[in-house]
Scaffold this motif. Structure first.
Motif, mmCIF file in Angstrom:
data_model
loop_
_atom_site.group_PDB
_atom_site.id
_atom_site.type_symbol
_atom_site.label_atom_id
_atom_site.label_comp_id
_atom_site.label_asym_id
_atom_site.label_seq_id
_atom_site.Cartn_x
_atom_site.Cartn_y
_atom_site.Cartn_z
ATOM 1 N N TRP A 49 8.846 11.040 3.179
ATOM 2 C CA TRP A 49 7.397 10.877 3.060
ATOM 3 C C TRP A 49 6.862 9.982 4.180
ATOM 4 N N THR A 100 2.565 6.428 -7.002
ATOM 5 C CA THR A 100 1.473 7.045 -7.765
ATOM 6 C C THR A 100 1.482 8.553 -7.574
ATOM 7 N N LEU A 101 1.579 8.991 -6.325
ATOM 8 C CA LEU A 101 1.623 10.427 -6.048
ATOM 9 C C LEU A 101 2.861 11.081 -6.654
ATOM 10 N N ARG A 130 2.575 1.654 -3.531
ATOM 11 C CA ARG A 130 1.579 2.036 -4.538
ATOM 12 C C ARG A 130 1.209 3.509 -4.381
ATOM 13 N N THR A 131 0.955 3.941 -3.164
ATOM 14 C CA THR A 131 0.549 5.328 -2.912
ATOM 15 C C THR A 131 1.688 6.295 -3.207
ATOM 16 N N PHE A 132 2.860 6.025 -2.663
ATOM 17 C CA PHE A 132 3.994 6.936 -2.840
ATOM 18 C C PHE A 132 4.357 7.096 -4.317
ATOM 19 N N GLU A 156 2.488 11.597 -10.483
ATOM 20 C CA GLU A 156 1.405 12.459 -10.966
ATOM 21 C C GLU A 156 1.953 13.717 -11.623
ATOM 22 N N GLU A 200 0.828 -1.210 0.000
ATOM 23 C CA GLU A 200 0.000 0.000 0.000
ATOM 24 C C GLU A 200 0.863 1.260 0.000
ATOM 25 N N ILE A 201 1.923 1.235 0.753
ATOM 26 C CA ILE A 201 2.824 2.387 0.832
ATOM 27 C C ILE A 201 3.471 2.657 -0.517
ATOM 28 N N ARG A 204 4.131 11.568 6.788
ATOM 29 C CA ARG A 204 2.799 10.967 6.850
ATOM 30 C C ARG A 204 2.574 10.206 8.153
#
Length: 144
Positions: free
Chosen positions: A110, A15-16, A11-13, A19, A8-9, A114
């Motif tokens: 990050w 992806t962000l 994928r999120t990092f 962007e 999850e970490i 977070r």
């Protein structure tokens, strides 16, 4: 602090981070992510405590694919990241290596920003990864 899996970490990092980036930059980010995933599943266990390594072996006996990313969390990830900057794991192209070093450093920052890891508790490890990234930067991204 919330507990999120490494999967999850990442994928999120990533992806962000990708962007709004140009195609070439996003492609470099994807290569770094693929290398990081390979590293974690291949050598990430080296930096785990013995009980965590046993847990990983057990999980792999049920389903070996992405076991590290599936069962571990931000603290486990943090403790492996300095190894990702070892010359054996650096990507071959200079731009890719520079991106790998930069993203690794940014990932640590990050995780702290977070509140996925507590820098007051894990400050030594945070400093170790950031110092490794700084050394790689001075070495021009690990270039020979």
């Amino acid at each position: 602090m919330d507990k999120f899996t490494v999967e999850e970490i990442l994928r999120t990092f990533f992806t962000l981070s990708a962007e709004g980036k140009q195609t070439a930059t996003a492609a470099r980010y994807a290569r770094v992510l693929a290398q990081l995933r390979l590293y974690l599943e291949t050598d990430g266990w080296i930096y785990l405590t013995p009980d965590r390594a046993v847990l990983l072996d057990l999980e792999r006996s049920f389903n070996p694919e992405h076991a590290f990313a599936r069962i571990f969390d931000a603290e486990d990830l943090l403790y492996t990241l300095h190894g990702f900057l070892d010359p054996r794991w650096l990507l071959p192209g200079l731009q890719d290596r520079r991106t790998q070093v930069s993203l690794t450093s940014r990932l640590v920052q990050w995780l702290c920003s977070r509140a996925l890891v507590d820098p007051s508790w894990h400050g030594g490890q945070v400093r170790e990864v950031l110092a490794a990234a700084q050394i790689m930067r001075r070495n021009r991204g690990g270039a020979a």
